[in-house]
Design a protein around this motif. Structure first.
Motif, PDB file in Angstrom:
ATOM      1  N   PRO A 165       0.812  -1.226   0.000  1.00 39.54           N
ATOM      2  CA  PRO A 165       0.000   0.000   0.000  1.00 39.54           C
ATOM      3  C   PRO A 165       0.844   1.275   0.000  1.00 39.54           C
ATOM      4  O   PRO A 165       0.488   2.266  -0.643  1.00 39.54           O
ATOM      5  N   ASN A 166       1.951   1.251   0.725  1.00 43.89           N
ATOM      6  CA  ASN A 166       2.824   2.431   0.775  1.00 43.89           C
ATOM      7  C   ASN A 166       4.040   2.265  -0.139  1.00 43.89           C
ATOM      8  O   ASN A 166       5.103   2.840   0.113  1.00 43.89           O
ATOM      9  N   ARG A 167       3.870   1.443  -1.177  1.00 48.53           N
ATOM     10  CA  ARG A 167       4.897   1.250  -2.209  1.00 48.53           C
ATOM     11  C   ARG A 167       6.198   0.738  -1.582  1.00 48.53           C
ATOM     12  O   ARG A 167       6.178  -0.299  -0.930  1.00 48.53           O
ATOM     13  N   LEU A 168       7.304   1.450  -1.776  1.00 46.44           N
ATOM     14  CA  LEU A 168       8.574   0.980  -1.211  1.00 46.44           C
ATOM     15  C   LEU A 168       8.981   1.741   0.041  1.00 46.44           C
ATOM     16  O   LEU A 168      10.102   1.566   0.536  1.00 46.44           O
ATOM     17  N   CYS A 169       8.083   2.563   0.556  1.00 47.75           N
ATOM     18  CA  CYS A 169       8.384   3.302   1.787  1.00 47.75           C
ATOM     19  C   CYS A 169       8.421   2.339   2.965  1.00 47.75           C
ATOM     20  O   CYS A 169       7.600   1.421   3.067  1.00 47.75           O
ATOM     21  N   ASP A 170       9.372   2.540   3.864  1.00 49.48           N
ATOM     22  CA  ASP A 170       9.505   1.719   5.073  1.00 49.48           C
ATOM     23  C   ASP A 170       9.626   0.235   4.749  1.00 49.48           C
ATOM     24  O   ASP A 170       9.117  -0.625   5.480  1.00 49.48           O
ATOM     25  N   LEU A 171      10.298  -0.073   3.672  1.00 49.24           N
ATOM     26  CA  LEU A 171      10.486  -1.473   3.275  1.00 49.24           C
ATOM     27  C   LEU A 171      11.501  -2.126   4.210  1.00 49.24           C
ATOM     28  O   LEU A 171      12.621  -1.647   4.361  1.00 49.24           O
ATOM     29  N   SER A 172      11.098  -3.230   4.828  1.00 50.87           N
ATOM     30  CA  SER A 172      11.990  -3.923   5.750  1.00 50.87           C
ATOM     31  C   SER A 172      12.863  -4.922   5.008  1.00 50.87           C
ATOM     32  O   SER A 172      12.532  -5.368   3.909  1.00 50.87           O
ATOM     33  N   ALA A 173      13.968  -5.281   5.645  1.00 54.66           N
ATOM     34  CA  ALA A 173      14.886  -6.250   5.038  1.00 54.66           C
ATOM     35  C   ALA A 173      14.228  -7.614   4.887  1.00 54.66           C
ATOM     36  O   ALA A 173      14.464  -8.320   3.902  1.00 54.66           O
ATOM     37  N   ASP A 174      13.372  -7.993   5.836  1.00 56.62           N
ATOM     38  CA  ASP A 174      12.704  -9.292   5.755  1.00 56.62           C
ATOM     39  C   ASP A 174      11.765  -9.357   4.553  1.00 56.62           C
ATOM     40  O   ASP A 174      11.702 -10.382   3.860  1.00 56.62           O
ATOM     41  N   GLU A 175      11.022  -8.271   4.330  1.00 55.63           N
ATOM     42  CA  GLU A 175      10.130  -8.234   3.167  1.00 55.63           C
ATOM     43  C   GLU A 175      10.914  -8.357   1.867  1.00 55.63           C
ATOM     44  O   GLU A 175      10.543  -9.126   0.969  1.00 55.63           O
ATOM     45  N   PHE A 176      11.998  -7.603   1.786  1.00 58.13           N
ATOM     46  CA  PHE A 176      12.797  -7.643   0.566  1.00 58.13           C
ATOM     47  C   PHE A 176      13.439  -9.006   0.364  1.00 58.13           C
ATOM     48  O   PHE A 176      13.428  -9.546  -0.745  1.00 58.13           O
ATOM     49  N   ASN A 177      13.989  -9.579   1.434  1.00 56.17           N
ATOM     50  CA  ASN A 177      14.688 -10.858   1.307  1.00 56.17           C
ATOM     51  C   ASN A 177      13.767 -11.971   0.827  1.00 56.17           C
ATOM     52  O   ASN A 177      14.163 -12.821   0.022  1.00 56.17           O
TER      53      ASN A 177
END
Length: 323
Positions: A114-126
């Protein structure tokens, strides 16, 4: 407070100028996250790649000079050259695989969060990166196998025709190269198709690539041509320092003044290496811009040919207010 810009919708039919504007809008909006994960992944890859690439080019120039009688080479130098050439290809392919996984992991997260790539955590990215990395390796293995098959067919067809008639073999070779150039345009859509569609396997992605690619061949050509001009400038800028240092060293080698000169010092070699790292990073940055552009083109082709954007709007119609 400035109003937040609307999210860039992937599946939407676009005019040519809109494809370019959406490409650069995505890059402007997400440059921090792109830079962050690009640096984490591509800087180490470039450090390794530049080591083998710099030795490869040194060996290549030595072979050319040896063929002209300017320098002497033994078997160890030739073996070293081929080893560096092989390692340059292997490391380059692996680096590109990681780059594909990074770019499309961020692109996929941009679409669903919902907030695109703002506040993207390392766990989400990994988690997303692991999925994309698996697909990246599968796709590159498939493309490598396809290249081997095409190469064998080329050798077989041209070889047989050359036996029958040499001129006919040359014509067949030229036609084959022309066909490869024509098919190469649609194949640029394969990464976004395979990475953005979870349910699509690699063979299905290849077939869909050809179908959508040939249907929008002109659009792919224009987008890649314009983006190619831009990335060409970036690559030229990042290549100039290495090229100048390499050219100076080549001149000293040809004239026989290399021994004992500053050009043969450890400091000069280290500068060559750093300039080669910069050159590798230039290639990687160019690849990021190109991948974003062809992904936008894929979204256009999917909506224009298959009506994907319209279908998704109908599917989520109940999420909107009724008037």
């Amino acid at each position: 407070m400035e109003q937040e810009k609307p999210k860039i919708e992937l599946y939407r039919t676009r005019e040519f100028t809109e494809k370019l504007s959406d490409t650069f809008a995505f890059l402007r909006e997400n440059w921090r996250m792109l830079l962050k994960y690009f640096t984490y992944s591509m800087l180490p890859a470039s450090l390794v790649l530049a080591f083998f690439m710099s030795h490869f080019w040194t060996g290549y120039m030595s072979i050319i000079l040896a063929a002209e009688g300017a320098v002497n080479m033994d078997d160890s130098h030739i073996i070293s050259f081929f080893l560096n050439a092989g390692m340059t290809i292997i490391v380059g392919v692996l680096a590109y695989a990681v780059l594909l996984a990074v770019v499309f992991a961020l692109f996929r997260l941009y679409r669903v969060r919902p907030n695109r790539l703002c506040d993207l955590s390392a766990d989400e990215f990994n988690a997303e990166f692991k999925f994309c990395m698996k697909r990246s390796l599968i796709m590159l293995l498939f493309m490598a196998a396809l290249a081997v098959v095409i190469g064998l067919v080329l050798i077989l067809v041209v070889g047989v025709l050359s036996i029958v008639n040499f001129t006919l073999g040359i014509i067949a070779l030229l036609l084959f190269y022309a066909l490869i150039i024509v098919v190469a345009m649609p194949l640029s859509l394969m990464p976004p198709i395979y990475f953005m569609e979870d349910e699509t396997g690699v063979f299905a992605a290849f077939k869909k690539t050809l179908r959508l690619g040939f249907a929008t061949w002109g659009g792919i050509f224009l987008v890649t041509f314009i983006i190619g001009l831009l990335t060409g400038v970036i690559q030229s800028f990042t290549m100039v320092p290495w090229y100048i240092l390499f050219l100076i060293k080549t001149i000293f080698t040809v004239t026989g003044d290399l021994e004992g000169s500053f050009v043969n010092s450890i400091f000069y070699t280290f500068m060559e290496y750093l300039s080669c790292v910069l050159q590798c990073l230039g290639y990687m940055v160019s690849a990021v811009i190109t991948l974003v552009a062809v992904t936008v083109q894929y979204g256009h082709a999917s909506d224009k040919i298959d009506g994907v954007g319209v279908a998704q709007n109908i599917e989520h119609f109940d999420e909107f207010d009724n008037f």
